[in-house]
Design an enzyme around this catalytic site. Structure first.
Site, PDB file in Angstrom:
ATOM      1  N   ASP A   1      -5.378   1.964   3.534  1.00  0.00           N
ATOM      2  CA  ASP A   1      -4.542   1.488   4.635  1.00  0.00           C
ATOM      3  C   ASP A   1      -3.306   2.356   4.801  1.00  0.00           C
ATOM      4  OD1 ASP A   1      -6.162  -0.712   5.249  1.00  0.00           O
ATOM      5  OD2 ASP A   1      -5.173  -1.977   3.765  1.00  0.00           O
TER       6      ASP A   1
ATOM      7  N   TYR B   1      -8.305   2.036  -8.830  1.00  0.00           N
ATOM      8  CA  TYR B   1      -7.007   1.941  -8.145  1.00  0.00           C
ATOM      9  C   TYR B   1      -5.900   1.703  -9.166  1.00  0.00           C
ATOM     10  CZ  TYR B   1      -9.082   1.341  -3.469  1.00  0.00           C
ATOM     11  OH  TYR B   1      -9.736   1.529  -2.281  1.00  0.00           O
TER      12      TYR B   1
END
Lengths: 251, 251
Positions: free
Chosen positions: A53, A111
């Site tokens: 994002d 992540y």
């Protein structure tokens, strides 16, 4: 025709995410395809292992594209870096088989989320961490994170996800690094918004706003409205993707 | 009237250095004095422990100013941070005696210089490190750095310095941190441009462009024209200043 794999590092601050946007906003895919369009023979359609994002960073994002250009593969990083803006860098390039796919061949993704936990905010890392000034209950966060591991319906952590929301999380590890909390996640795949919603929920646990047991409850009754707030994008890093089965202790 | 000491963190990227500039460029002193001018009773004239150049960062820069404002000292960081741009943050505030001086009372200053030593450049840290892709001879750099310690004439590393150029360097320590070389320097004071010229010279040693013994020679015959190139600003951090005598092993 050959298929090339690239590994990208990018600073998400000034990008509207990875993926090409209809409205012409600046995206990583957009600037990379614009750079490729300047290499004769390249067909500038890029596919990434994951979609980040707006504001989210990548330390090593694998992508692929097909090309008929004649640049020797060992010169591709330097050639592309000369054409790219400085907030995207090509770290590696290699030729891969024509059926290798950055997204569908990936077996796991890793992540990192960085939370700065100190009284005062930061100037130098303002685009790199989420600043949370209140003191954390570290054991509560670590206990709640452990319950996320395994195959679960992560619907309570999904944001506008149209696909099914069952995923397998291989690792959810929390460590204190200086004045920061680092949250590491490895999974087969992630639903939209999952990492940031898990982090938001874990931080609520750490601040005593919900009990650690809440996380197990969210996995059993996956209602998004029950999950925690979404953590802001600037603390999130796509660290790596792997193309062999996940083994604990690997990259 | 009271004198307040602040400790500042700042991102030097978008500043023309610390010190107020005649031409009205954006400086740390300028934005801090503009913020203070909005607090009734503050006399916005700020003095810092050191002056950093354009692009150079600070992790903890002590400054002082005199004021007749009535803000409780424990609220000063938050009050000022609400008035400052996000690339400068106040980390601490305390009242100090009226003869305490951020610059003249300082007994030592610590700097860090970060060199990224890998094949490809970085997107995320492009404003935080000097990228040097060629492999280093680490022992040669470490040996050359050690010869800098002590009281010397640092004229070979001075840039437009009008004062005498003899200084005492307490520490010059080189460490490998991940893919980076971190150069740590502690001194009673530094001549203008000294750290960046020392780093530029040490990197030339590390790349085999000059022998480690050159550094001792530069201290004996301090000609600036003989010193190494000036390392770029973005890798340099003012780490801290101390107001007690330096002791090895201290902060």
């Amino acid at each position: 025709m050959r298929r090339l794999k690239l590994v990208l590092e990018y600073d998400g601050t000034d990008f509207a995410g990875f993926q090409l946007q209809a409205r012409g906003e600046r995206t990583v895919q957009g600037v990379l395809e614009a750079a490729l369009a300047r290499i004769p023979g390249a067909r500038p359609k890029v596919t990434a292992a994951g979609r980040t994002d707006s504001g989210v960073h990548a330390l090593a994002m694998p992508v692929h594209y097909d090309t008929e250009d004649t640049v020797p593969v060992e010169r591709v990083p330097q050639a592309l870096n000369a054409l790219l803006p400085p907030d995207v860098r090509v770290l590696e390039a290699e030729e891969v088989p024509p059926d290798w796919h950055a997204r569908y061949s990936a077996r796991w993704r890793r992540y990192l989320y960085r939370v700065l936990n100190r009284r005062q905010p930061t100037a130098l890392d303002r685009h790199r961490v989420w600043w949370v000034p209140q003191p954390f209950d570290f054991p509560a966060i670590a206990a709640a994170a452990r319950t996320l591991v395994g195959e679960h319906d992560f619907g309570a952590f999904a944001n506008r996800e149209k696909r099914a929301t069952v995923r397998r999380l291989y690792q959810a590890h929390v460590e204190a690094v200086g004045g920061e909390l680092h949250l590491h996640f490895v999974g087969s795949g992630f639903v939209r918004g999952q990492v940031r919603a898990m982090v938001g929920t874990l931080v609520e646990v750490g601040l005593g706003r919900r009990p650690p047991e809440d996380v197990a409850r969210l996995l059993e009754n996956p209602e998004r409205s029950e999950g925690g707030a979404t953590a802001p994008p600037q603390g999130l890093y796509f660290v790596a993707a792997g193309y062999s089965p996940w083994e604990a202790g690997a990259a």
